[in-house]
Design a protein around this motif. Structure first.
Motif, mmCIF file in Angstrom:
data_model
loop_
_atom_site.group_PDB
_atom_site.id
_atom_site.type_symbol
_atom_site.label_atom_id
_atom_site.label_comp_id
_atom_site.label_asym_id
_atom_site.label_seq_id
_atom_site.Cartn_x
_atom_site.Cartn_y
_atom_site.Cartn_z
ATOM 1 N N GLN A 257 0.808 -1.218 0.000
ATOM 2 C CA GLN A 257 0.000 0.000 0.000
ATOM 3 C C GLN A 257 0.847 1.277 0.000
ATOM 4 O O GLN A 257 0.508 2.275 -0.634
ATOM 5 C CB GLN A 257 -0.883 -0.022 1.254
ATOM 6 N N GLU A 258 1.961 1.225 0.732
ATOM 7 C CA GLU A 258 2.765 2.428 0.949
ATOM 8 C C GLU A 258 3.325 3.013 -0.340
ATOM 9 O O GLU A 258 3.740 4.175 -0.371
ATOM 10 C CB GLU A 258 3.933 2.116 1.897
ATOM 11 N N GLN A 259 3.360 2.222 -1.402
ATOM 12 C CA GLN A 259 3.929 2.716 -2.656
ATOM 13 C C GLN A 259 3.112 3.851 -3.265
ATOM 14 O O GLN A 259 3.668 4.716 -3.933
ATOM 15 C CB GLN A 259 4.014 1.576 -3.670
ATOM 16 N N VAL A 260 1.804 3.815 -3.044
ATOM 17 C CA VAL A 260 0.924 4.806 -3.679
ATOM 18 C C VAL A 260 0.106 5.607 -2.670
ATOM 19 O O VAL A 260 -0.808 6.339 -3.056
ATOM 20 C CB VAL A 260 -0.012 4.114 -4.696
ATOM 21 N N GLU A 261 0.413 5.468 -1.419
ATOM 22 C CA GLU A 261 -0.253 6.260 -0.373
ATOM 23 C C GLU A 261 0.834 6.848 0.534
ATOM 24 O O GLU A 261 1.354 6.133 1.397
ATOM 25 C CB GLU A 261 -1.226 5.392 0.432
ATOM 26 N N PRO A 262 1.191 8.100 0.352
ATOM 27 C CA PRO A 262 0.600 9.055 -0.593
ATOM 28 C C PRO A 262 1.105 8.837 -2.027
ATOM 29 O O PRO A 262 2.072 8.105 -2.252
ATOM 30 C CB PRO A 262 1.083 10.405 -0.059
ATOM 31 N N ILE A 263 0.445 9.513 -2.963
ATOM 32 C CA ILE A 263 0.796 9.407 -4.378
ATOM 33 C C ILE A 263 2.192 9.976 -4.626
ATOM 34 O O ILE A 263 2.552 11.030 -4.113
ATOM 35 C CB ILE A 263 -0.224 10.175 -5.249
ATOM 36 N N LYS A 264 2.993 9.226 -5.389
ATOM 37 C CA LYS A 264 4.239 9.737 -5.952
ATOM 38 C C LYS A 264 4.044 9.744 -7.464
ATOM 39 O O LYS A 264 3.655 8.736 -8.050
ATOM 40 C CB LYS A 264 5.431 8.864 -5.581
ATOM 41 N N SER A 265 4.315 10.840 -8.090
ATOM 42 C CA SER A 265 3.863 11.065 -9.469
ATOM 43 C C SER A 265 4.332 10.012 -10.467
ATOM 44 O O SER A 265 3.609 9.699 -11.418
ATOM 45 C CB SER A 265 4.273 12.463 -9.937
ATOM 46 N N TYR A 266 5.514 9.443 -10.292
ATOM 47 C CA TYR A 266 6.053 8.505 -11.276
ATOM 48 C C TYR A 266 5.883 7.043 -10.874
ATOM 49 O O TYR A 266 6.307 6.147 -11.608
ATOM 50 C CB TYR A 266 7.537 8.808 -11.547
ATOM 51 N N ILE A 267 5.247 6.771 -9.730
ATOM 52 C CA ILE A 267 5.135 5.414 -9.205
ATOM 53 C C ILE A 267 3.715 4.886 -9.394
ATOM 54 O O ILE A 267 2.754 5.495 -8.926
ATOM 55 C CB ILE A 267 5.507 5.360 -7.708
ATOM 56 N N PHE A 268 3.591 3.733 -10.066
ATOM 57 C CA PHE A 268 2.306 3.088 -10.292
ATOM 58 C C PHE A 268 2.414 1.626 -9.858
ATOM 59 O O PHE A 268 3.490 1.039 -9.914
ATOM 60 C CB PHE A 268 1.907 3.170 -11.769
ATOM 61 N N VAL A 269 1.292 1.054 -9.435
ATOM 62 C CA VAL A 269 1.277 -0.333 -8.975
ATOM 63 C C VAL A 269 0.425 -1.172 -9.910
ATOM 64 O O VAL A 269 -0.635 -0.728 -10.363
ATOM 65 C CB VAL A 269 0.749 -0.420 -7.526
ATOM 66 N N THR A 270 0.883 -2.389 -10.203
ATOM 67 C CA THR A 270 0.162 -3.276 -11.112
ATOM 68 C C THR A 270 -0.711 -4.310 -10.394
ATOM 69 O O THR A 270 -1.863 -4.492 -10.776
ATOM 70 C CB THR A 270 1.146 -3.992 -12.055
ATOM 71 N N PRO A 271 -0.211 -5.032 -9.374
ATOM 72 C CA PRO A 271 -1.119 -5.953 -8.672
ATOM 73 C C PRO A 271 -2.161 -5.167 -7.885
ATOM 74 O O PRO A 271 -1.967 -3.989 -7.572
ATOM 75 C CB PRO A 271 -0.187 -6.707 -7.707
ATOM 76 N N ALA A 272 -3.265 -5.826 -7.567
ATOM 77 C CA ALA A 272 -4.207 -5.227 -6.622
ATOM 78 C C ALA A 272 -3.474 -4.998 -5.305
ATOM 79 O O ALA A 272 -2.617 -5.793 -4.907
ATOM 80 C CB ALA A 272 -5.396 -6.156 -6.415
ATOM 81 N N LEU A 273 -3.774 -3.902 -4.639
ATOM 82 C CA LEU A 273 -3.111 -3.578 -3.386
ATOM 83 C C LEU A 273 -3.490 -4.562 -2.278
ATOM 84 O O LEU A 273 -4.551 -5.199 -2.326
ATOM 85 C CB LEU A 273 -3.474 -2.162 -2.947
ATOM 86 N N SER A 274 -2.637 -4.662 -1.278
ATOM 87 C CA SER A 274 -2.923 -5.521 -0.129
ATOM 88 C C SER A 274 -4.279 -5.193 0.475
ATOM 89 O O SER A 274 -5.016 -6.092 0.892
ATOM 90 C CB SER A 274 -1.825 -5.351 0.930
ATOM 91 N N SER A 275 -4.614 -3.914 0.533
ATOM 92 C CA SER A 275 -5.893 -3.507 1.123
ATOM 93 C C SER A 275 -7.072 -4.059 0.323
ATOM 94 O O SER A 275 -8.127 -4.376 0.883
ATOM 95 C CB SER A 275 -5.986 -1.983 1.188
ATOM 96 N N MET A 276 -6.887 -4.197 -1.001
ATOM 97 C CA MET A 276 -7.958 -4.739 -1.839
ATOM 98 C C MET A 276 -8.146 -6.231 -1.590
ATOM 99 O O MET A 276 -9.276 -6.732 -1.551
ATOM 100 C CB MET A 276 -7.660 -4.459 -3.309
ATOM 101 N N TYR A 277 -7.027 -6.942 -1.429
ATOM 102 C CA TYR A 277 -7.134 -8.359 -1.089
ATOM 103 C C TYR A 277 -7.784 -8.527 0.276
ATOM 104 O O TYR A 277 -8.600 -9.441 0.482
ATOM 105 C CB TYR A 277 -5.752 -9.017 -1.117
ATOM 106 N N ALA A 278 -7.439 -7.659 1.209
ATOM 107 C CA ALA A 278 -8.049 -7.714 2.538
ATOM 108 C C ALA A 278 -9.554 -7.480 2.448
ATOM 109 O O ALA A 278 -10.351 -8.220 3.036
ATOM 110 C CB ALA A 278 -7.394 -6.688 3.455
ATOM 111 N N GLU A 279 -9.938 -6.457 1.700
ATOM 112 C CA GLU A 279 -11.365 -6.142 1.607
ATOM 113 C C GLU A 279 -12.137 -7.235 0.874
ATOM 114 O O GLU A 279 -13.270 -7.570 1.256
ATOM 115 C CB GLU A 279 -11.571 -4.790 0.926
#
Length: 395
Positions: A130-152
């Motif tokens: 999760q920490e990769q995109v929270e907060p947003i860094k302009s050049y960083i994108f994530v491909t797998p679903a986030l851990s929080s999405m798997y949790a939910e």
């Protein structure tokens, strides 16, 4: 209306058509894509599958003329499942690449991330922390679903099954596991779920008997296990030997033959999450299934087995990057970053809708909850119903 791309064939034909246009980046040298994955160390099974999938995507796009009239070339490095080696690998290749994919190990991904952001390097991470995109860094994108999405997604399933109380075991040394555990604790009240046992362990742990005993002594109706690599096999095998009757729920890190094969018949009946692409054979016809088959069939032919969870991530990252380069009309890093922030694309991982305020792009609806039947991941009845709605909505 945003344009959705149903297949890589369409993508590369569009690319070939605009390859010689004035808006192109010019030059006839290859477009170089960096790939940093774990090819040695604990996450070798994950990284090796990512590599195979990215190589397949590159082969396919080059077979159709490349991007912007130029071939795509991979520059691959091994992070050895170690954050410091991820940094070494990035520093070795940063001067020669146009964009970066990887690493799959969350700890390495988090180590590389600030360097890529500093260098304004378009970076598609293969790790779900999760920490990769929270907060947003302009050049960083994530491909797998986030851990929080798997949790939910698990909590949605747990609620649908009428389960009120669970146990959670999590790897305190894995950023993926820590993030997933944190999200599950935070989201549990939303789904009226109580966590009766909250059990940390370390990646090197080889004895889970204490965890199982604590679950046995509790009111937990299910045990959710967060872990990647070796612990997923070790814990699942010991779970069977323990005789514990509380159902074991495993996350998508186990959605691979690399977990199924060592588990053998012991895996039968276990519950395992996965990206939607892992269960493509069970989906109705439509754009989502079409893009999954575009990857799965040649992957199966080439390697002799269906693409696992990690391969889905690598191939999806490749499609996203290729489309961003096409939309940018150049390999200018800022233009690629801007193209990613306006992306709307169907991949084997689901439909990505990146924006300036969302660099993960996916939602939990593209995650499947499966049972193991005859050595294969099969969506539960609940998941099949949910995924059918998701696929039909995409057309």
């Amino acid at each position: 209306m945003r344009r959705l791309l149903p297949s890589l064939v369409c993508l590369v034909l569009a690319v070939a058509a605009c390859g010689g246009s004035p808006g192109g980046s010019g030059g006839d040298g290859p477009i170089k894509v960096g790939l940093i994955v774990s090819l040695t160390g604990n996450y070798t099974p994950l990284g090796s599958e990512d590599k195979k999938a990215v190589e397949l995507a590159v082969e396919q796009v080059n077979a159709q003329g490349g991007l912007l009239g130029r071939t795509v070339e991979l520059v691959t490095r091994d992070d050895k499942t170690a954050p410091d080696q991820g940094i070494v690998a990035y520093n070795q290749i940063k001067g020669e690449i146009d964009a970066l994919i990887g690493p799959v190990f969350s700890n390495s991904a988090l180590a590389v991330e600030p360097l890529a952001q500093r260098d304004k390097m378009p970076y598609l991470s293969l790790a779900p922390a999760q920490e990769q995109v929270e907060p947003i860094k302009s050049y960083i994108f994530v491909t797998p679903a986030l851990s929080s999405m798997y949790a939910e997604r698990y909590l949605q399933y747990i609620q649908a099954q009428g389960i009120k109380t669970i146990a959670v075991a999590w790897d305190s040394k894995s950023a993926y596991s820590v993030s997933g555990h944190k999200s599950m604790v935070a989201l549990a009240p939303k789904y009226n779920v109580t966590i009766a046992v909250d059990e940390p362990y370390e990646t090197t742990n080889s004895d889970f008997s204490a965890v199982f005993q604590h679950v046995r002594d509790s009111a937990a109706e299910a045990l959710v296990f967060w872990g990647s690599g070796a612990p997923g096999v070790t814990a699942a095998k010991q779970y069977v030997a323990s005789g514990l009757k509380t159902p074991l729920f495993l996350t998508a890190s186990q959605a691979s033959k690399l977990w199924l094969e060592p588990m053998g018949r012991d895996a039968e009946g276990m519950t395992v999450q996965s990206a939607i692409g892992v269960v493509g054979d069970h989906l109705p016809a439509g754009k989502q299934k079409q893009i999954i088959d575009q990857m799965a069939k040649p992957y199966q032919q080439k390697h002799g087995y269906p693409p696992p969870q990690f391969a889905q991530d690598g191939y999806s990252a490749s499609l996203l990057l290729f489309e961003a380069i096409r939309k940018a009309g150049s390999t200018d890093k800022t233009k690629i970053q801007q193209a990613l922030e306006s992306m709307d694309l169907i991949t084997p991982n689901g439909r990505f809708r990146y924006s300036p305020t969302d660099h993960s792009g996916l939602s939990p609806e593209f995650i499947s909850v499966n049972t193991v039947k005859n050595g294969q991941f099969v969506p539960t009845d609940w998941a099949k119903e949910q995924l059918t709605k998701t696929v039909n909505a995409a057309g």
